[in-house]
Design an enzyme around this catalytic site. Sequence first.
Site, PDB file in Angstrom:
ATOM      1  N   VAL A  64       4.141  18.434 -32.936  1.00 53.38           N
ATOM      2  CA  VAL A  64       3.139  19.485 -32.712  1.00 53.38           C
ATOM      3  C   VAL A  64       2.043  19.487 -33.784  1.00 53.38           C
ATOM      4  O   VAL A  64       1.031  20.167 -33.625  1.00 53.38           O
ATOM      5  CB  VAL A  64       3.747  20.911 -32.633  1.00 53.38           C
ATOM      6  CG1 VAL A  64       4.700  21.020 -31.466  1.00 53.38           C
ATOM      7  CG2 VAL A  64       4.407  21.321 -33.939  1.00 53.38           C
ATOM      8  N   LYS A  65       2.215  18.733 -34.857  1.00 53.12           N
ATOM      9  CA  LYS A  65       1.244  18.758 -35.951  1.00 53.12           C
ATOM     10  C   LYS A  65       0.022  17.894 -35.596  1.00 53.12           C
ATOM     11  O   LYS A  65      -0.008  17.246 -34.557  1.00 53.12           O
ATOM     12  CB  LYS A  65       1.903  18.319 -37.261  1.00 53.12           C
ATOM     13  CG  LYS A  65       3.191  19.101 -37.607  1.00 53.12           C
ATOM     14  CD  LYS A  65       2.934  20.530 -38.066  1.00 53.12           C
ATOM     15  CE  LYS A  65       4.157  21.417 -38.039  1.00 53.12           C
ATOM     16  NZ  LYS A  65       5.145  21.206 -39.091  1.00 53.12           N
ATOM     17  N   THR A  66      -0.954  17.878 -36.488  1.00 45.01           N
ATOM     18  CA  THR A  66      -2.259  17.303 -36.132  1.00 45.01           C
ATOM     19  C   THR A  66      -2.190  15.811 -35.798  1.00 45.01           C
ATOM     20  O   THR A  66      -2.881  15.342 -34.904  1.00 45.01           O
ATOM     21  CB  THR A  66      -3.268  17.570 -37.268  1.00 45.01           C
ATOM     22  OG1 THR A  66      -3.140  18.938 -37.641  1.00 45.01           O
ATOM     23  CG2 THR A  66      -4.691  17.296 -36.816  1.00 45.01           C
TER      24      THR A  66
END
Length: 386
Positions: free
Chosen positions: A193-195
């Site tokens: 879910v991170k960048t």
Amino acid sequence: MSPALIPYGRQTIEDDDIAAVAEALRADFLTTGPRVEAFEAAFAQTVGARHAVACANGTAALHLAMLALDVQPGEVCIAPSITFLATANCARFVGAEVVFADVDPLTGLMTPDTLAEALERAAGRRVRAVLPVHLRGDVAELPALAALAERAGAVLVEDAPHALGSTMRFGETSAVVGDGRWGAMATFSFHPVKTIATGEGGMVTTNDPRLAERLRTFRTHGMVRPAGGEPWWYEMPEVGFNYRLPDILCALGLSQLAKLPRFAARRRALADRYLRRLAPLAPVVVPASRPAWSDPVLHLMTVLIDFEAAGRSRRQVVEALAARGVGSQVHYIPVHRQPYYRARYGELSLPGVEAWYARCLSLPLFPGLADADVDRVVDALAEAVG
Ligand SMILES: *Cc1c(COP(=O)(O)O)cnc(C)c1O
């Protein structure tokens, strides 16, 4: 869960990412090979730090930071209570105690005031690290936090998994999250879910060569190879872990990192669209506030909902959104309320934390989201809050 559910976050993996991983699988080194250093060098350059040390995940990054600082049992680390568990847990990994800081109820961030108050509660004990979290991607007030930490004899370790690509401006001074201008170290995560995503993965950045060396040593069992030793010789002066990130995942990280400008631009465009579309829902729904100095690449599109005014509980809103195919998430359940910390430290009164937690809800935000999806989410939210 309906198949059309838009999740609150997800990875963007493209054909060239897959090709990069396949190439790594055919190469000589699946781990401890050249892709590790290449990913570290590219990451350091991206955020403007001298050193970047890749590791197994963002939690390992925090643990390594505590080990590199030689934080000792009984010493204190200060973390905001609105964060993921790992920001606080890393202190416990090394036997240190956590003092939970309050947050600004509109940004969710630790502030100079809430840090000063936490330092008062820590009085009489040795405070080693202050761990601000750039919640959602908005940047904490680093110069003031760093000055307070320094006065207390502590160092700033930024827990920055939400803020890859975020920048800040204080007066004439601009900085990039992770460049080490105010923090001794910054930690990142490449959870899906991170960048950028590597499945599991993490990074620590620092400008201090001694800390970088210690991070690398603790990443590989605490092993060092003294100069002039026999070819097979290694020594373990301190005990470490296997927290390495394999070449397979570093290949994916390199490929993803090259896309950061595009991912960031898309996140910024989507956030702008959210802000425009959400405006009519005020004052029942307002986006989390943006500090004046912060120019974020938002990881999370968090809104604050006055559930009382809406006449619905958060559970009802979450379920109404889900029924319309919209995923949402709460960032975060206050860490100090977890049974483990409650048993250790008892009840705490953190009014900013409680106010934030009572109202926060994160809406879908990721580069693969279409403009029409934003409209669909906001329409669903408008209906869900009546
Ligand atoms: C994701 C995250 C972590 C942990 O990262 P993992 O890679 O999942 O171990 C730590 N802190 C914050 C603020 C995070 O968002």
